[in-house]
Enzyme design. Structure first.
Site, PDB file in Angstrom:
ATOM      1  N   ASN A  97       4.075  -6.505  -1.563  1.00 40.64           N
ATOM      2  CA  ASN A  97       2.642  -6.638  -1.879  1.00 40.64           C
ATOM      3  C   ASN A  97       1.887  -5.570  -1.086  1.00 40.64           C
ATOM      4  O   ASN A  97       1.765  -5.673   0.130  1.00 40.64           O
ATOM      5  CB  ASN A  97       2.185  -8.050  -1.473  1.00 40.64           C
ATOM      6  CG  ASN A  97       0.682  -8.216  -1.589  1.00 40.64           C
ATOM      7  OD1 ASN A  97       0.007  -7.417  -2.243  1.00 40.64           O
ATOM      8  ND2 ASN A  97       0.155  -9.264  -0.955  1.00 40.64           N
TER       9      ASN A  97
ATOM     10  N   LYS B   6      -1.205  -4.941  -1.234  1.00 42.98           N
ATOM     11  CA  LYS B   6      -2.608  -5.334  -1.012  1.00 42.98           C
ATOM     12  C   LYS B   6      -3.533  -4.184  -1.416  1.00 42.98           C
ATOM     13  O   LYS B   6      -3.232  -3.482  -2.374  1.00 42.98           O
ATOM     14  CB  LYS B   6      -2.812  -5.762   0.445  1.00 42.98           C
ATOM     15  CG  LYS B   6      -1.719  -6.718   0.930  1.00 42.98           C
ATOM     16  CD  LYS B   6      -2.033  -7.368   2.224  1.00 42.98           C
ATOM     17  CE  LYS B   6      -0.803  -8.094   2.728  1.00 42.98           C
ATOM     18  NZ  LYS B   6      -1.092  -9.148   3.662  1.00 42.98           N
TER      19      LYS B   6
ATOM     20  N   HIS C 274      -2.340 -16.164  -3.612  1.00 43.35           N
ATOM     21  CA  HIS C 274      -2.062 -15.556  -2.304  1.00 43.35           C
ATOM     22  C   HIS C 274      -3.102 -16.062  -1.302  1.00 43.35           C
ATOM     23  O   HIS C 274      -4.265 -16.261  -1.647  1.00 43.35           O
ATOM     24  CB  HIS C 274      -2.122 -14.023  -2.418  1.00 43.35           C
ATOM     25  CG  HIS C 274      -1.613 -13.343  -1.180  1.00 43.35           C
ATOM     26  ND1 HIS C 274      -2.409 -13.177  -0.070  1.00 43.35           N
ATOM     27  CD2 HIS C 274      -0.403 -12.812  -0.873  1.00 43.35           C
ATOM     28  CE1 HIS C 274      -1.695 -12.567   0.879  1.00 43.35           C
ATOM     29  NE2 HIS C 274      -0.475 -12.334   0.416  1.00 43.35           N
TER      30      HIS C 274
ATOM     31  N   GLU D  89      -4.781 -14.670   0.905  1.00 43.01           N
ATOM     32  CA  GLU D  89      -5.999 -13.850   1.042  1.00 43.01           C
ATOM     33  C   GLU D  89      -6.974 -14.152  -0.097  1.00 43.01           C
ATOM     34  O   GLU D  89      -8.185 -14.089   0.083  1.00 43.01           O
ATOM     35  CB  GLU D  89      -5.622 -12.358   1.116  1.00 43.01           C
ATOM     36  CG  GLU D  89      -5.033 -12.029   2.485  1.00 43.01           C
ATOM     37  CD  GLU D  89      -4.030 -10.899   2.516  1.00 43.01           C
ATOM     38  OE1 GLU D  89      -3.998 -10.081   1.586  1.00 43.01           O
ATOM     39  OE2 GLU D  89      -3.256 -10.843   3.490  1.00 43.01           O
TER      40      GLU D  89
ATOM     41  N   GLU E 180       4.427 -18.852   2.215  1.00 36.74           N
ATOM     42  CA  GLU E 180       3.832 -17.880   3.129  1.00 36.74           C
ATOM     43  C   GLU E 180       2.866 -18.589   4.076  1.00 36.74           C
ATOM     44  O   GLU E 180       1.678 -18.771   3.743  1.00 36.74           O
ATOM     45  CB  GLU E 180       3.055 -16.821   2.345  1.00 36.74           C
ATOM     46  CG  GLU E 180       3.896 -16.014   1.384  1.00 36.74           C
ATOM     47  CD  GLU E 180       3.264 -14.646   1.156  1.00 36.74           C
ATOM     48  OE1 GLU E 180       3.884 -13.649   1.512  1.00 36.74           O
ATOM     49  OE2 GLU E 180       2.138 -14.602   0.647  1.00 36.74           O
TER      50      GLU E 180
ATOM     51  N   GLY F 109       0.771 -10.887   8.313  1.00 35.48           N
ATOM     52  CA  GLY F 109       0.149  -9.732   8.977  1.00 35.48           C
ATOM     53  C   GLY F 109      -0.057  -9.912  10.464  1.00 35.48           C
ATOM     54  O   GLY F 109      -0.870  -9.215  11.071  1.00 35.48           O
TER      55      GLY F 109
ATOM     56  N   SER G 140       5.168 -11.466   7.832  1.00 35.28           N
ATOM     57  CA  SER G 140       5.662 -10.535   8.858  1.00 35.28           C
ATOM     58  C   SER G 140       7.169 -10.269   8.755  1.00 35.28           C
ATOM     59  O   SER G 140       7.865 -10.176   9.777  1.00 35.28           O
ATOM     60  CB  SER G 140       5.284 -11.030  10.260  1.00 35.28           C
ATOM     61  OG  SER G 140       3.883 -11.079  10.397  1.00 35.28           O
TER      62      SER G 140
HETATM   63  C1  PEP Z   1       1.805 -10.868   2.228  1.00 36.27           C
HETATM   64  O1  PEP Z   1       0.804 -10.185   2.096  1.00 36.27           O
HETATM   65  O2  PEP Z   1       2.162 -11.600   1.305  1.00 36.27           O
HETATM   66  C2  PEP Z   1       2.558 -10.786   3.475  1.00 36.27           C
HETATM   67  C3  PEP Z   1       3.581 -11.586   3.630  1.00 36.27           C
HETATM   68  O3  PEP Z   1       2.143  -9.859   4.400  1.00 36.27           O
HETATM   69  P1  PEP Z   1       2.943  -9.399   5.727  1.00 36.27           P
HETATM   70  O4  PEP Z   1       4.370  -9.133   5.340  1.00 36.27           O
HETATM   71  O5  PEP Z   1       2.228  -8.153   6.171  1.00 36.27           O
HETATM   72  O6  PEP Z   1       2.845 -10.509   6.718  1.00 36.27           O
END
Ligand code: PEP
Length: 265
Positions: free
Chosen positions: A10, A12, A105, A107, A178, A184, A224
């Site tokens: 992803n 973003k 998601h 976000e 997640e 992040g 992460s």
């Molecule tokens: C994500 O945006 O779905 C995500 C898991 O981000 P990150 O790997 O940066 O934590």
């Protein structure tokens, strides 16, 4: 992982067309150098990149896009068309080259205040109109501290699965666990905790639909993930793949994660 996995990146709101092409060139070169990894795509390892929608068409038609690397869209609206300034429809995403869509998601839920109900409508609209939804669920830090992690992910899954019927030929469901606190932050969930949550999600799918669907559901962990910890997650019984944010922006890191998956197939 059980002989089949899905690794998704992803991006973003990162990378314009130039940077996307640069990524693609380096990523595909790397894949081609690793013949044994390449051979597993897409039959055993499906790779999906979710770039910003503005770059989708260009990436889809780039000569360097390797066959078997799929594209997805990070968000879609639940209506076919209309007065929804700034939104994109499922058919627009499909026309631009998307095969998958991220739905719910964190976000979108947290920054853009998307509710379970909106998530459910988007998921349903994708199913009916030919985009494979990747449903994202996960608890906040506060939920976890209050002992509510499982209750929250159960609610998020049921909000979507509880209200819909699947066409008989619907491909496996894809659900990404997640935890919000792990996205992040470099504060990734332990492989054990991720396994427990994914096992809980599989049970909810079983209760909501049936055991066969639950068994076929692809469960991803996201939060992460890097090339150095990918294998820990992929070794877990109920984790079939990964949804990667930050680390998917770097072609070498993303390749390292795919390599980890290929060792376990
Ligand atoms: C994500 O945006 O779905 C995500 C898991 O981000 P990150 O790997 O940066 O934590």
């Amino acid at each position: 992982m059980k002989g089949k996995g899905l690794i998704a990146g992803n991006w973003k709101m990162n990378k314009g067309i130039g940077e996307s092409m640069d990524f693609l060139g380096r990523f595909v070169d790397g894949l081609e150098r690793e013949g044994s990894v390449s051979e597993l795509i897409p039959a055993s390892i499906e790779i999906v990149i979710f770039p910003p929608i503005a770059n989708l068409y260009a990436i889809k038609h780039a000569a360097s896009l390797k066959k078997g690397v799929y594209l997805g869209v990070q968000n879609v609206h639940w209506k076919a068309s209309g007065a929804f300034t700034g939104e994109n429809s499922v058919s627009m995403a499909v026309e631009a080259g998307a095969v998958f869509a991220l739905i719910g998601h964190s976000e979108r839920r947290q920054i853009f205040l998307e509710t379970d109900e909106m998530t459910s409508k988007k998921f349903n609209f994708c199913v009916k109109n030919g985009l494979k939804p990747v449903l994202c669920v996960g608890e906040t830090d506060e939920d976890r501290k209050n002992g509510l992690a499982e209750a929250v992910i159960t609610r998020q899954v049921i909000a979507v699965l509880g209200s819909r019927e699947f066409p008989a030929d619907f491909p496996p469901l894809i659900i990404a666990y997640e935890p919000v606190w792990a996205i992040g932050t470099e504060n990734n969930a332990t492989a054990n905790d991720a396994q427990e949550s994914c096992a809980a999600i599989r049970k909810v799918v079983g209760r909501s639909i049936d055991a066969k669907t639950a068994g076929n559901t692809l469960l991803l962990y996201g939060g992460s993930v890097k090339s150095s910890n990918a294998e820990d997650y992929l070794k877990q019984d109920d984790i079939d793949g990964l949804l990667v944010g930050g680390a998917s922006l770097d072609p070498d890191e993303f390749l390292g994660i795919i390599r980890a998956a290929s060792f376990l197939i």
